[in-house]
Design a protein around this motif. Structure first.
Motif, PDB file in Angstrom:
ATOM      1  N   ASP A 255       0.886  -1.164  -0.069  1.00 51.96           N
ATOM      2  CA  ASP A 255      -0.037  -0.033  -0.015  1.00 51.96           C
ATOM      3  C   ASP A 255       0.667   1.119   0.010  1.00 51.96           C
ATOM      4  O   ASP A 255       0.646   2.046  -0.923  1.00 51.96           O
ATOM      5  CB  ASP A 255      -0.788   0.107   1.198  1.00 51.96           C
ATOM      6  N   GLU A 259       0.962   4.033  -2.846  1.00 49.25           N
ATOM      7  CA  GLU A 259       0.408   5.406  -2.720  1.00 49.25           C
ATOM      8  C   GLU A 259       1.452   6.433  -3.032  1.00 49.25           C
ATOM      9  O   GLU A 259       1.348   7.624  -3.743  1.00 49.25           O
ATOM     10  CB  GLU A 259      -0.037   5.450  -1.330  1.00 49.25           C
ATOM     11  N   TRP A 284      -8.257  -5.893  -5.914  1.00 49.24           N
ATOM     12  CA  TRP A 284      -9.433  -4.741  -5.818  1.00 49.24           C
ATOM     13  C   TRP A 284      -9.487  -4.415  -4.233  1.00 49.24           C
ATOM     14  O   TRP A 284      -9.935  -3.296  -4.055  1.00 49.24           O
ATOM     15  CB  TRP A 284     -10.692  -5.779  -6.082  1.00 49.24           C
ATOM     16  N   ASN A 285      -9.034  -5.298  -3.268  1.00 46.61           N
ATOM     17  CA  ASN A 285      -9.087  -4.863  -1.819  1.00 46.61           C
ATOM     18  C   ASN A 285      -8.074  -3.705  -1.872  1.00 46.61           C
ATOM     19  O   ASN A 285      -8.522  -2.686  -1.185  1.00 46.61           O
ATOM     20  CB  ASN A 285      -8.810  -5.945  -0.790  1.00 46.61           C
ATOM     21  N   GLN A 286      -7.122  -3.653  -2.256  1.00 44.86           N
ATOM     22  CA  GLN A 286      -5.916  -2.594  -2.368  1.00 44.86           C
ATOM     23  C   GLN A 286      -6.487  -1.538  -3.059  1.00 44.86           C
ATOM     24  O   GLN A 286      -6.301  -0.456  -2.653  1.00 44.86           O
ATOM     25  CB  GLN A 286      -4.851  -3.296  -3.261  1.00 44.86           C
ATOM     26  N   ASP A 288      -9.859  -0.510  -3.417  1.00 44.89           N
ATOM     27  CA  ASP A 288     -10.879   0.009  -2.768  1.00 44.89           C
ATOM     28  C   ASP A 288     -10.187   0.911  -1.429  1.00 44.89           C
ATOM     29  O   ASP A 288     -10.679   1.970  -1.165  1.00 44.89           O
ATOM     30  CB  ASP A 288     -11.517  -0.944  -2.015  1.00 44.89           C
ATOM     31  N   ARG A 289      -9.013   0.400  -1.019  1.00 45.74           N
ATOM     32  CA  ARG A 289      -8.492   0.964   0.121  1.00 45.74           C
ATOM     33  C   ARG A 289      -7.641   2.258  -0.238  1.00 45.74           C
ATOM     34  O   ARG A 289      -7.862   3.352   0.614  1.00 45.74           O
ATOM     35  CB  ARG A 289      -7.172   0.201   0.976  1.00 45.74           C
ATOM     36  N   TYR A 291      -7.733   3.815  -3.759  1.00 46.13           N
ATOM     37  CA  TYR A 291      -8.248   4.756  -4.608  1.00 46.13           C
ATOM     38  C   TYR A 291      -9.899   4.184  -4.822  1.00 46.13           C
ATOM     39  O   TYR A 291     -10.175   4.113  -5.783  1.00 46.13           O
ATOM     40  CB  TYR A 291      -7.647   4.409  -5.886  1.00 46.13           C
ATOM     41  N   PRO A 292     -10.444   4.763  -3.610  1.00 47.55           N
ATOM     42  CA  PRO A 292     -11.938   4.277  -3.650  1.00 47.55           C
ATOM     43  C   PRO A 292     -12.740   5.159  -4.888  1.00 47.55           C
ATOM     44  O   PRO A 292     -13.667   4.634  -5.381  1.00 47.55           O
ATOM     45  CB  PRO A 292     -12.480   4.788  -2.446  1.00 47.55           C
ATOM     46  N   ALA A 293     -12.280   6.214  -5.390  1.00 47.98           N
ATOM     47  CA  ALA A 293     -12.945   7.087  -6.264  1.00 47.98           C
ATOM     48  C   ALA A 293     -12.390   6.621  -7.813  1.00 47.98           C
ATOM     49  O   ALA A 293     -12.940   7.208  -8.801  1.00 47.98           O
ATOM     50  CB  ALA A 293     -12.741   8.438  -6.362  1.00 47.98           C
ATOM     51  N   GLN A 296     -12.601   0.982 -11.559  1.00 47.14           N
ATOM     52  CA  GLN A 296     -11.852  -0.238 -11.797  1.00 47.14           C
ATOM     53  C   GLN A 296     -12.173  -1.197 -12.929  1.00 47.14           C
ATOM     54  O   GLN A 296     -13.343  -1.182 -13.031  1.00 47.14           O
ATOM     55  CB  GLN A 296     -12.307  -1.163 -10.388  1.00 47.14           C
ATOM     56  N   ARG A 370     -17.138  -3.991 -12.603  1.00 46.45           N
ATOM     57  CA  ARG A 370     -15.751  -3.865 -13.342  1.00 46.45           C
ATOM     58  C   ARG A 370     -15.648  -4.274 -14.519  1.00 46.45           C
ATOM     59  O   ARG A 370     -14.779  -4.315 -15.316  1.00 46.45           O
ATOM     60  CB  ARG A 370     -14.750  -4.505 -12.469  1.00 46.45           C
TER      61      ARG A 370
END
Length: 452
Positions: A255, A259, A284-286, A288-289, A291-293, A296, A370
């Motif tokens: 992460d 970032e 996808w978990n990554q 979501d953590r 880059y939620p906006a 995908q 997605r």
């Protein structure tokens, strides 16, 4: 010069041709350059009188002059340096080594760069032969490997340090240039690939199908931008826009590295960020953590593979497997996942077949948002993960997955760090950042003008 001319004339008479003359001149130039370097260095041997500061508050006494051989881009150069001994510390001091930036090394920054370049490009033995052929420098494979891995390890450590500092707010990156001129879209394509490792590097790890693990997964992310479409309306990757980050660690530990690269690539100022992956849950978990906006997208070709697997599963009951699959592929390309789910659940299944069907359809249900491929294409977006799959091959596999190779993770990580930096060179000059402006600084990646 007369002797050189005579040697060249003899080569011509013997049929050596221009190639032979080139080799003679090149060898002479290297020899003369090394002699010149020796003379320049010998003019100052670092003598500072009878005593000098040992660096720990004591006075070291001059003893004598001692030799040290340094590998340079001209070959080996031996210098004599004043040697002082501190009785209080019980250690020796070479002031000239400190002045030249070689107190803790036996090669110059230029030689280190040359060996590391070859070592990240080829297996160490062929790399040493390449250096000998192109540069006329004799170095064995073991030394070249040590140099390349040491530089890669230093760079990898700096990547982690900077990412950690950015995450905890002690290091901030300033955008350079006019952010209104940034590309329209930033893609983050993520994938994983196995690296062959020694048995002791997979202790406690289970391989595929429950066997003994023979590889360790490398997680790789390729960042690139897109600002144009071709004549057919398909997106084009911007030239020289790719940079790469990787890790052998768990996704959560990836992460901060992701970032940091996102911020370094101005992701927080770019209009649209797109994450592309193959459907693996950790990706996808990554996303979501971090880059939620972001938009995908599951790689279309992986989705088609899952659809083919679904058609195979139902072939015994659909009758015409190929026709059924063709219809479903049209629905997938249109992003109509509901139609696929409905068609697959038309048939009454029970027991294991029903449970397996639920698992296969779960892939489509989970990733339906997605898989809006028609919509994505209408917006001029990439729908395939080919960019990162190509990077897995060109950046990782082509160097660390040759037949017979077995790595320890530390060594493989160091070489892959060099590979990532070199592959990103056209984008950001990161490769050159590995070698600071002076020999006295061997710290690895510099923070650059954007770090405050």
């Amino acid at each position: 010069m007369t002797a050189l001319a005579a040697q060249a004339a003899a080569l011509l008479q013997d049929g050596g041709g221009l190639a032979g003359i080139e080799q003679v001149i090149k060898a002479e130039m290297l020899h003369s350059g090394a002699q010149m370097a020796h003379l320049l260095l010998d003019a100052d041997r670092g003598y500072e009188g009878g005593h000098t500061d040992c660096g720990h508050g004591h006075q070291a006494r001059f003893v004598d002059y001692r030799p040290k051989t340094i590998l340079t881009t001209l070959g080996d150069v031996t210098l004599m340096r004043a040697y002082y001994h501190c009785a209080a510390c019980g250690t020796g001091v070479f002031p000239r080594d400190e002045q030249l930036g070689v107190a803790s090394t036996s090669l110059t920054r230029g030689a280190e760069k040359m060996l590391s370049l070859a070592g990240q490009h080829e297996a160490f033995a062929p790399a040493a032969a390449l250096v000998r052929e192109l540069a006329g420098i004799e170095v064995n494979a073991q030394r070249l490997g040590r140099v390349a891995k040491a530089r890669g390890a230093a760079a990898a450590g700096t990547v982690i340090e900077q990412a950690t500092a950015i995450a905890d707010g002690t290091l901030k990156l300033l955008p350079c240039g006019d952010i209104t001129e940034l590309p329209d879209k930033l893609y983050i394509a993520i994938d994983g690939t196995g690296t062959p490792v020694r048995p002791d590097q997979t202790s406690g790890r289970t391989g595929k199908n429950g066997g003994i693990a023979k590889t360790r997964e490398v997680k790789l992310a390729r960042f690139f931008t897109s600002n144009q479409l071709d004549n057919n309306g398909s997106p084009l990757m911007d030239d020289n826009s790719s940079s790469y980050v990787h890790t052998f660690e768990a996704a959560e530990e990836f992460d901060p590295i992701l970032e940091a690269e996102y911020l370094r690539r101005h992701g927080d100022h770019i209009r649209q960020v797109i994450v592309i992956g193959d459907g693996a849950k950790w990706i996808w978990n990554q996303a979501d953590r971090l880059y939620p906006a972001a938009t995908q997208i599951v790689d279309l070709y992986h989705a088609r593979e899952h659809l083919t697997d679904l058609a195979d599963h139902l072939a015994f009951i659909t009758g015409d497997r190929d026709s059924w699959l063709a219809e479903r592929r049209d629905e997938l390309d249109a992003g109509d996942i509901d139609a696929i789910l409905t068609a697959a659940r038309t048939y009454p299944l029970t027991g294991i077949k029903a449970a397996e069907l639920d698992t296969k359809l779960g892939y489509f249900e989970t990733n339906a948002h997605r898989m809006r491929y028609a919509r994505f294409r209408s917006l001029g977006l990439f729908v395939g993960s080919g960019a990162v799959e190509a990077a897995c091959k060109s950046v990782i596999a082509q160097r660390v997955k040759h037949a017979g190779m077995r790595w320890n993770v530390h060594g493989a990580n160091a070489i892959i760090t060099l590979r990532c930096a070199h592959a990103a060179q056209p984008c950001d000059g990161r490769w050159d950042q590995l070698w600071p402006s002076t020999d006295s600084d061997h710290s690895g990646l510099t923070q650059g003008p954007r770090a405050i």
